[in-house]
Scaffold this active site. Sequence first.
Site, PDB file in Angstrom:
ATOM      1  CE  LYS A 150      -1.199   1.561   3.923  1.00  0.00           C
ATOM      2  NZ  LYS A 150      -0.528   2.886   3.924  1.00  0.00           N
TER       3      LYS A 150
ATOM      4  CG  ASP B  94      -3.108   1.810   6.927  1.00  0.00           C
ATOM      5  OD1 ASP B  94      -3.807   2.810   6.680  1.00  0.00           O
ATOM      6  OD2 ASP B  94      -1.886   1.869   7.149  1.00  0.00           O
TER       7      ASP B  94
END
Length: 281
Positions: free
Chosen positions: A10, A131
């Site tokens: 990410k 996240d």
Amino acid sequence: MANRAFAPAKVNLALHVTGQRQDGYHLLDSLVVFVGIGDRITVSKADDLSLTVTGPRAAGVPTGPENLVLKAATLLRGDQPLGAQISLEKNLPAAAGIGGGSSDAAATLRALAALWQCDLPNDNGLSLGADVPVCLTAQSCRMEGIGEQITPLPNLPTLHMVLVNPGVEVPTPVVFKGLASKDNPAMEALPQEPSTLGFIAWLGRQRNDLEPPARAHAPEITAVLDAMAATDQVLLHRMSGSGATCFALYPSMEAAAAAAIVLKQTNTDWWVASGQTGSFA
């Protein structure tokens, strides 16, 4: 029969800290993309839950209940008498600002939901970490709030990038504590149907508010950014997340791969990888 899931890196292309709640959680406005570099999860049915870790970055990764992979599996099964043998192939550096643990947890949720034929958690894994919900999408998104407000952005152009981690740990609480301001402007409005160069020009006007305190804590980040700035054809370079991984964007995968070779040859202790953005769920 085994089920497999990819846990891509990410990357926070921009990360604006826009406030702080009374409970201490910071409010974010972030543009997140995922890159075809990552870990791999394999699950198969078993009587109980267990985890093995392999791969080039396996050293030091816990295999007990503190690992987010097992926390994700425990959350998903709830009170059901379900088990699985879980294997994590670790390719991403840990605690590096590219969502390695969160992406592993999200991939575990996807793989086990398919293996056990059950629904994903109602909170999409937010209780595991801020996240995890965005990692569950594994596609370009705008992430707001404390991570629970997610808007998919399927029309972003494909980006070619290099990721570099200098091998230093940057504790997230230390970085947030070092913020000069916790009430900063949100991102500008995203351009509609942008070209690659138009999008990168827009991106250049955004920020990562965590970069200055992270660089103050770990000067190695500045060394990475300086090295990226010196590579051929680089279009933009910035730190991802709370660090210490940084990214650089290039006009093609050939240019990104060439830059990665140079960066690795001149800095043999760094973790360096090149790839392109996409959707990986």
